[in-house]
Write a protein that holds these residues in place. Sequence first.
Motif, mmCIF file in Angstrom:
data_model
loop_
_atom_site.group_PDB
_atom_site.id
_atom_site.type_symbol
_atom_site.label_atom_id
_atom_site.label_comp_id
_atom_site.label_asym_id
_atom_site.label_seq_id
_atom_site.Cartn_x
_atom_site.Cartn_y
_atom_site.Cartn_z
ATOM 1 N N GLU A 103 -32.604 44.087 -8.365
ATOM 2 C CA GLU A 103 -31.964 42.955 -9.002
ATOM 3 C C GLU A 103 -31.186 43.397 -10.233
ATOM 4 N N ASN A 104 -29.970 42.923 -10.332
ATOM 5 C CA ASN A 104 -29.119 43.162 -11.492
ATOM 6 C C ASN A 104 -28.598 41.826 -11.970
ATOM 7 N N THR A 105 -27.977 41.825 -13.109
ATOM 8 C CA THR A 105 -27.410 40.600 -13.646
ATOM 9 C C THR A 105 -26.008 40.412 -13.102
ATOM 10 N N CYS A 106 -25.698 39.218 -12.667
ATOM 11 C CA CYS A 106 -24.369 38.918 -12.126
ATOM 12 C C CYS A 106 -23.316 39.075 -13.227
ATOM 13 N N ALA A 107 -22.270 39.846 -12.929
ATOM 14 C CA ALA A 107 -21.198 40.070 -13.901
ATOM 15 C C ALA A 107 -20.381 38.814 -14.137
ATOM 16 N N GLY A 108 -20.536 37.815 -13.235
ATOM 17 C CA GLY A 108 -19.774 36.585 -13.382
ATOM 18 C C GLY A 108 -20.499 35.504 -14.156
ATOM 19 N N CYS A 109 -21.750 35.199 -13.711
ATOM 20 C CA CYS A 109 -22.447 34.060 -14.308
ATOM 21 C C CYS A 109 -23.757 34.414 -14.997
ATOM 22 N N GLY A 110 -24.230 35.649 -14.819
ATOM 23 C CA GLY A 110 -25.451 36.067 -15.496
ATOM 24 C C GLY A 110 -26.724 35.853 -14.714
ATOM 25 N N LEU A 111 -26.644 35.284 -13.510
ATOM 26 C CA LEU A 111 -27.831 35.097 -12.678
ATOM 27 C C LEU A 111 -28.238 36.422 -12.043
ATOM 28 N N PRO A 112 -29.465 36.507 -11.488
ATOM 29 C CA PRO A 112 -29.871 37.717 -10.771
ATOM 30 C C PRO A 112 -28.907 38.001 -9.620
ATOM 31 N N ALA A 113 -28.649 39.277 -9.361
ATOM 32 C CA ALA A 113 -27.639 39.626 -8.349
ATOM 33 C C ALA A 113 -28.014 40.920 -7.651
ATOM 34 N N LYS A 114 -27.680 41.004 -6.340
ATOM 35 C CA LYS A 114 -27.922 42.217 -5.554
ATOM 36 C C LYS A 114 -26.658 42.707 -4.856
ATOM 37 N N MET A 115 -25.573 41.971 -4.964
ATOM 38 C CA MET A 115 -24.347 42.289 -4.213
ATOM 39 C C MET A 115 -23.399 43.099 -5.095
ATOM 40 N N ALA A 116 -23.191 44.354 -4.719
ATOM 41 C CA ALA A 116 -22.361 45.254 -5.529
ATOM 42 C C ALA A 116 -20.896 45.134 -5.136
ATOM 43 N N CYS A 117 -20.026 45.242 -6.131
ATOM 44 C CA CYS A 117 -18.590 45.312 -5.835
ATOM 45 C C CYS A 117 -18.329 46.616 -5.070
ATOM 46 N N PRO A 118 -17.757 46.565 -3.863
ATOM 47 C CA PRO A 118 -17.563 47.782 -3.064
ATOM 48 C C PRO A 118 -16.621 48.786 -3.712
ATOM 49 N N HIS A 119 -15.661 48.309 -4.487
ATOM 50 C CA HIS A 119 -14.717 49.213 -5.151
ATOM 51 C C HIS A 119 -15.422 50.011 -6.242
ATOM 52 N N CYS A 120 -16.318 49.347 -6.991
ATOM 53 C CA CYS A 120 -17.094 50.048 -8.006
ATOM 54 C C CYS A 120 -17.951 51.138 -7.370
ATOM 55 N N VAL A 121 -18.583 50.811 -6.261
ATOM 56 C CA VAL A 121 -19.456 51.773 -5.591
ATOM 57 C C VAL A 121 -18.665 52.978 -5.110
ATOM 58 N N LYS A 122 -17.498 52.728 -4.560
ATOM 59 C CA LYS A 122 -16.659 53.824 -4.058
ATOM 60 C C LYS A 122 -16.249 54.763 -5.185
ATOM 61 N N ILE A 123 -15.841 54.192 -6.305
ATOM 62 C CA ILE A 123 -15.417 55.019 -7.435
ATOM 63 C C ILE A 123 -16.607 55.778 -8.019
ATOM 64 N N LYS A 124 -17.745 55.087 -8.163
ATOM 65 C CA LYS A 124 -18.927 55.716 -8.741
ATOM 66 C C LYS A 124 -19.402 56.880 -7.881
ATOM 67 N N ALA A 125 -19.280 56.744 -6.556
ATOM 68 C CA ALA A 125 -19.720 57.797 -5.644
ATOM 69 C C ALA A 125 -18.898 59.064 -5.805
ATOM 70 N N SER A 126 -17.635 58.905 -6.256
ATOM 71 C CA SER A 126 -16.761 60.068 -6.396
ATOM 72 C C SER A 126 -16.871 60.724 -7.765
ATOM 73 N N GLU A 127 -17.679 60.137 -8.656
ATOM 74 C CA GLU A 127 -17.787 60.649 -10.023
ATOM 75 C C GLU A 127 -18.633 61.917 -10.050
ATOM 76 N N PRO A 128 -18.138 63.004 -10.617
ATOM 77 C CA PRO A 128 -18.924 64.226 -10.719
ATOM 78 C C PRO A 128 -20.209 64.003 -11.509
ATOM 79 N N GLN A 129 -21.283 64.744 -11.148
ATOM 80 C CA GLN A 129 -22.565 64.536 -11.803
ATOM 81 C C GLN A 129 -22.513 64.821 -13.300
ATOM 82 N N ASP A 130 -21.600 65.750 -13.678
ATOM 83 C CA ASP A 130 -21.532 66.112 -15.099
ATOM 84 C C ASP A 130 -20.478 65.341 -15.859
#
Length: 410
Positions: A16-43
């Motif tokens: 559970e995370n906080t919804c970036a829109g309304c602040g309620l509990p949330a589990k649905m990730a923005c797919p674009h954020c996930v794609k970019i985060k996956a490409s981020e080097p560990q360092d």
Amino acid sequence: MADDDSKTVEGAPQVENTCAGCGLPAKMACPHCVKIKASEPQDFSTDYGVAYYCAQDCFKKHWKTHKAQHKPWAAAVEIATPLPGGNERMPSCFDNYQGWTGSLRPWARPAVDDTRARLLRLPASVQKPDYAGSGQPYSEILDKRNRTAKVYTPEQIQGIRKACKIGREVLDAAGRAVKVGVTTAEIDRVTYEATVSRGAYPSPLNYYNFPCAVCTSVNEVICHGIPDLRPLRDGDVVNVDVSVFYQGYHGDLNETFVVGQCSPQNVGLVETAFRCLEAGAALIRPGTMYRDIGSNIERVAKKRGCQVVKTYCGHGIGELFHTAPNVPHYSKNKAVGVMKAGHIFTIEPMINLGGWRDRTWPDDWTAVTADGSKSAQFEHTFLVTEDGYEILTMRDGEPRMAWDLTKQQR
């Protein structure tokens, strides 16, 4: 992209995370954020995290605001990701681009000193132009329809003269940094530090969102080259274009340097660009029509087997970075106006070894020769006096232009 739906993405943490829109509990990730985060080097760590939403409707409602986060984040990640062979990943605007005209390619840009960081580092005492925060030179935009050159007062001329003197000192500092193995990003850093240490603002920074403090144009790049991590190589020619804003006034100048052992042809091109500027300056005096400067310049260029770029021209400068008059560098142009004492403007002919035509890279800044030939340029800011002109950006002790190859060799 605004039609993309938020969803539970494979690989995203299912907590559970906080919804970036309304602040309620949330589990649905923005797919674009996930794609970019996956490409981020560990360092490498950005300031951005994956955004979560409570529902599809909430995601869609806030998409317009949220998507603005992706561009700067993605840019930071791609800059930090190395490619095989020690090169760096090109900015994403060049993905699938096939319009190269020469051998030069864009390299990555340093992520550690971006536009926002540089603006935040500026001392409070440094006066900023109106575009420093917004990226839009509103005063210049309002001035677009003006075709009459301003006659500056003695007090204003003194202010512009000071800005030009600082610009001269900064270009000399940047020029000393030019050598084989030095990146244009390092030249950009030197320019920024030299400008700010003198209490001035680097005029290109955030001008129509330009990301750097200086333009560095290498080989087939005509103008507006964006500094990056490519090291300068033996035989390169590189133009360093410096502009500064000091206490309400701009000054503008540039020079082309030959790096290491340059061919006689490339040295000849650089000298031709200098001679073309010299020829244009020879006409400066009250009563000269601005349209006549281009004929003198083009005559010298063609005599030496070169061509003059027609897309870009010299310009009025002072309270605004670019204003009337326009000063074309080619013959049979339609420039408006006659020189008067108190006018201040630049002459900056761009000279190509091949044809005069140009193209622009997908970054919307870098102008290159259409045939891949090398290009060179020199620029000064001039004041029209009662009996001729003064070069406001000339070195101390050099009241007139004189070709000296040793000053351009690095």
